[in-house]
Enzyme design. Structure first.
Site, PDB file in Angstrom:
ATOM      1  N   LYS A   1       0.835  -1.205   0.000  1.00  0.00           N
ATOM      2  CA  LYS A   1       0.000   0.000   0.000  1.00  0.00           C
ATOM      3  C   LYS A   1       0.868   1.253   0.000  1.00  0.00           C
ATOM      4  O   LYS A   1       0.576   2.223  -0.700  1.00  0.00           O
ATOM      5  CB  LYS A   1      -0.929  -0.004   1.217  1.00  0.00           C
ATOM      6  CG  LYS A   1      -2.061  -1.007   1.075  1.00  0.00           C
ATOM      7  CD  LYS A   1      -2.777  -1.276   2.395  1.00  0.00           C
ATOM      8  CE  LYS A   1      -3.652  -2.513   2.234  1.00  0.00           C
ATOM      9  NZ  LYS A   1      -4.213  -2.991   3.498  1.00  0.00           N
TER      10      LYS A   1
ATOM     11  N   GLN B   1      -4.985  -1.983   9.682  1.00  0.00           N
ATOM     12  CA  GLN B   1      -4.675  -3.253   9.049  1.00  0.00           C
ATOM     13  C   GLN B   1      -5.177  -4.402   9.936  1.00  0.00           C
ATOM     14  O   GLN B   1      -4.788  -4.521  11.086  1.00  0.00           O
ATOM     15  CB  GLN B   1      -3.154  -3.361   8.830  1.00  0.00           C
ATOM     16  CG  GLN B   1      -2.725  -4.577   8.041  1.00  0.00           C
ATOM     17  CD  GLN B   1      -3.257  -4.547   6.606  1.00  0.00           C
ATOM     18  OE1 GLN B   1      -3.287  -3.508   5.963  1.00  0.00           O
ATOM     19  NE2 GLN B   1      -3.691  -5.699   6.115  1.00  0.00           N
TER      20      GLN B   1
ATOM     21  N   ASP C   1     -11.841   2.384   3.712  1.00  0.00           N
ATOM     22  CA  ASP C   1     -12.207   0.977   3.503  1.00  0.00           C
ATOM     23  C   ASP C   1     -13.723   0.806   3.358  1.00  0.00           C
ATOM     24  O   ASP C   1     -14.183  -0.218   2.845  1.00  0.00           O
ATOM     25  CB  ASP C   1     -11.705   0.118   4.673  1.00  0.00           C
ATOM     26  CG  ASP C   1     -10.358  -0.528   4.367  1.00  0.00           C
ATOM     27  OD1 ASP C   1      -9.998  -0.601   3.179  1.00  0.00           O
ATOM     28  OD2 ASP C   1      -9.683  -0.971   5.310  1.00  0.00           O
TER      29      ASP C   1
END
Lengths: 342, 342
Positions: B102, B146, B169
């Site tokens: 990422k 995460q 997200d």
């Protein structure tokens, strides 16, 4: 939308406002084409039926009896009763009827109800101010805004002003998200979908592992019903106006819940033998032989379907009475949370 | 869950935590029984294929190129770039890899990235405090935690502390509710589902009116993918571990998106000829002939499926690269909103 019993839950105009007209028209044309040879509006008592008739009125009465019992216990124990506030704008005849029915049901159960009525041309700020007052009132545990609102009012903005903990209709997106997500719990389950599942459960219909079809994808009925059936581990397909082969897909289903907004859409040959049918539709059709000059019919061609299904809800007397019972149930649940009463 | 490319999006352990074990075991047994005669792990280049191979890497590269272009324009115009903050707890090798990927992708696109790493045994309050700092930091437009987090941390509580406007997200229930409801708009669409739909659209696959099957009902992939396909007017069926006849239902579908967490679940005979197949699964299997000693396979038996489908995503190189492209896209969208930049 304010929960109610009767046509309000299924009027296509406000049930599926975003629906593409061509699609609905397609279905409406099907319905219109068959209406001539369909014996519309028969109820369970008119003819012999192979299917178990799911008596929503009886089940709703039982639920309302238990709710009244719990409210008496709450009153004895904490000295309080649940309170429901209804905001009504304008004087639509149907809205007035629904609100009156809700008030009567509240009274029967021992729930305090308050109705604030605004004139058709009222200001949005006035409605929001009334909502805010109810939001802050500790004796009010549920608030509902009777829909539809007049065009000049912003429905989304008004509904967003409603305190989540009092959203007994369960239409807030946060509630809907929590209903959709596994491992999350919504504060309230929308009344009509909750009523449909209650009818299945109380009729000993197994949901887990069954193929279920939901016809219609409104925010009020179709969507939350599909999410709720998934929570009960059914394999769910959601049909809508743009579905190309609805009868074929419906024929694969063990459970059919229909809220399409199209009268008599679901014919007998749409059903798998032994399917369970929950009909959320309610449409008044003229009938001079009836006391009011009209009778109610549903999404399902009852006479045909009842010969194929293993169980079916009649219209009226199926889902309708459950919607109002679930409104009382949600209001009681909210009061229980407020008073930490079990 | 932190969006990523690779197995993280499909590991059944955290993809479907509430799933009943007997159901998954049933599917796993099917997969285990067939693994012997299935040529696992072939990619698009290994053999002739009847199906169009949907090149996720190529499409993702195009999207990332456009994102970088817009970010340069943003920098020139308002003197700012988007910022993404990642919170990483512990030192799981897979998590470290995803976060590294990422960060590299952010750098390539011109997005500022910050990683805050906590030791495995950190306190929940410390994580929430870091989150709050990022919530308040105007140079940060996207935050992701995460996952999975260590057992002693409350994932729901931590994720709920994340500011909605920075939830790139898109896993917040309010976002999910707005994704589900017609007439509402979510702030962010979860990355993997958004990537799946982008692959369909950019491969000129018509979604409206098509029968779509989503295999798996995780909050991260299956649920939002089904909601998104519905927004695009597909007729959607969601299959899960308790579905009794998944192969039969899948055979009716024009579009199959699979995120079951079961390698090689979908065989060629599960598919209707001409179906479009999007495979979200990624599982490493040992293969000494590969550089790393393993290769990746998906939910779909590629060799069989590619002979039946009209279009199919390979694993790797299909959905994986899209997930990270959509994370960049969501972060850019958030920054655009913050700077009122179009």
């Amino acid at each position: 939308m304010g929960a109610g019993n009767g046509p309000e839950a299924h009027n296509p105009i406000f049930q599926d406002p975003g629906e593409e007209k061509p699609g609905w028209n397609h279905w409406l044309l099907i319905a219109a084409a068959v209406v001539g040879d369909v014996p519309v509006g028969r109820t369970a008592n008119d003819q012999p039926s192979a299917a178990l008739v799911i008596d929503g009125k009886l089940i709703a009465d039982e639920i309302r009896f238990r709710i009244a019992e719990q409210i008496r216990r709450m009153k004895d124990s904490v000295g309080k009763v649940p309170g429901l506030a209804v905001i009504l704008v304008g004087d639509r005849r149907d809205s007035l009827t629904y609100v009156r029915n809700k008030v009567i049901a509240c009274e029967d159960a021992g729930i305090k109800s308050l109705v604030t009525q605004f004139p058709q041309n009222c200001k949005q700020d006035d409605v929001i101010r009334a909502l805010s007052t109810f939001n802050e009132d500790p004796s009010i545990h549920g608030i509902l805004v009777q829909l539809p609102l007049p065009q000049h009012l912003n429905e989304e903005k008004i509904l967003n002003a409603l305190k989540l903990e009092k959203d007994v209709d369960g239409f807030h997106p946060l509630n809907m998200g929590n209903l959709a997500m596994r491992g999350r719990e919504p504060l309230f389950i929308p009344c009509t979908p909750k009523g449909c599942i209650e009818l299945l459960i109380r009729s000993s219909v197994e949901i887990m592992g069954k193929n279920a079809v939901v016809i219609g994808r409104s925010n009020i009925v179709g969507l939350p019903t599909s999410l709720l059936l998934q929570r009960h581990h059914a394999t769910v397909t959601i049909l809508h106006a743009l579905t190309k082969n609805p009868e074929q897909i419906t024929r694969e289903a063990d459970i059919v819940v229909t809220a399409s907004g199209v009268p008599n859409l679901v014919r007998g040959n749409w059903l798998k033998p032994g399917a369970v049918v929950i009909d959320v539709g309610t449409f008044p059709v003229e009938d001079p032989s009836c006391e009011n000059g009209y009778r109610l019919i549903g999404d399902v061609c009852y006479e045909e379907a009842s010969k194929v299904a293993s169980a079916i809800t009649p219209v009226p007397g199926g889902v309708g009475p459950m919607t109002i019972a679930m409104l009382l149930s949600n209001t009681l649940d909210s009061a229980k949370r407020a008073y930490d009463f079990t």
